[in-house]
Design a protein around this motif. Structure first.
Motif: not given
Length: 350
Positions: A269-271, A273-274, A296, A326, A329, A336
């Motif tokens: 999900k983080y990847n 979003r980024d 990260m 992270i 941000t 994370i």
């Protein structure tokens, strides 16, 4: 749910059992006779020393000499004999595995490796390779050398085609980092040609060298040993009724655990979003500099002892994994992952 037609660990178990029909009964006899009937005593975390497996091989072949084939057979028997009893398999989320592979801190007392959850288990994880060979996974168990008294972490790597490679890591050094260095040094001294062949074998990032293979494997094992590891019964288990009263070496006897799948989902999900597609650079006012790109910060290990120092037998080493954070941000240093499931909780619910 359909089962795999051929599951490599089970396939290996059946092959070895066919080649040595009395191996499992003989190894069980050794296990039950620990310190009795003229046998030396070994620690309970070791099912039976590899010397017992060598005796099984020699009893079948009748050959007095021990060659490389006999050693390879003994390595397989020593790993499979305890594994077949409960047939535990850990399935590692690939994104969690990649996070752990990026860690290189091993300044952890080697005693933590004596706290394996089972006498033997199998880890199915991507990213284990050596000399261009990809491994399906690795069997993990402990060895107590009855001749030298050495303690060893035994690893039996399994390729998809059924070929195996056995390796041992001495764990009598002060910490795991020193244990690994001692192991690599002895490997180089004992077989310099083979060791050199595994050093920087190619530019393929998946090829790896011996140090990379062992380092990656140790990071995964440490995570499984961590008190706050996210380990839960695999959903496949809901469709399988396990019966362990009589071992028949069937697929239904295997118990699988999902390791780090919530963490992996959070990473993915983080990847997303980024990703460049979701960048807001195009909406930035003219003349404004871009903010530092979020990144990260790798995870790391934290360990401590509990129990009274005056009672060494009661002291226990606790290992915890600090997940990545992270950076860059609005929530600086936000972890994370927020939810970690404890192994003991998973065991109780299974």
């Amino acid at each position: 749910m359909s089962k795999p037609t051929i599951y490599p660990p089970l396939s290996l178990l059946k092959r070895v059992g066919a080649a040595f029909p009395e191996a499992w009964e003989q190894m069980e006899d050794f296990h039950q006779s620990n310190g009795e009937n003229g046998l030396p005593r070994w620690e309970p975390w070791c099912y039976a020393p590899i010397a017992a497996a060598l005796a099984v091989v020699q009893s079948k072949s009748g050959a007095p000499n021990i060659d490389m084939d006999a050693i390879a057979s003994a390595q397989r028997i020593a790993a499979l004999a305890p594994w077949r009893i409960s047939k535990e398999v850990y399935l590692i989320d690939p994104d969690l595995a990649q996070l752990l592979y990026e860690q290189d801190d091993l300044a952890i007392p080697s005693d933590i490796l004596l706290q394996l959850p089972y006498q033997a288990f199998y880890i199915q994880v991507p990213g284990l390779s050596l000399g261009g060979d990809q491994y399906h996974g690795v069997f993990v168990h402990l060895e107590h050398d009855i001749n030298s008294g050495d303690r060893e972490l035994r690893l039996l790597y399994l390729k998809p085609d059924g070929a195996t490679m056995g390796f041992q890591i001495h764990i009598d050094s002060a910490d795991i980092s020193e244990s690994l260095q001692r192991t690599l040094y002895e490997s180089e001294q004992n077989n310099p040609d083979l060791y050199d062949a595994f050093r920087h074998v190619s530019d393929d990032p998946f090829a790896g060298d011996l140090h990379s293979l062992l380092l990656r494997t140790l990071q995964i094992i440490l995570y499984i040993c961590a008190e706050n590891a996210e380990i839960a019964p695999n959903s496949e288990q809901a469709f399988i009724t396990r019966c362990t009263s009589t071992i028949k070496d069937r697929y239904a006897e295997i118990r699988k655990w999902d390791v780090g799948f919530r963490i992996g989902a959070a990473i993915r999900k983080y990847n997303r979003r980024d990703s460049p597609e979701e960048s807001d650079d195009q909406d930035r006012p003219a003349g404004k500099h871009a903010s530092p790109r979020p990144h990260m910060r790798r995870g790391h290990w934290h360990h401590y002892w509990v129990g009274s120092r005056s009672d060494p037998e009661s002291r226990k080493l606790i290992l915890k994994w600090t997940p990545p954070t992270i950076v860059g941000t609005q929530q600086e240093n936000a972890p994370i992952v927020y939810h970690i499931k404890n192994l003991e909780d998973s065991n109780e619910k299974s």
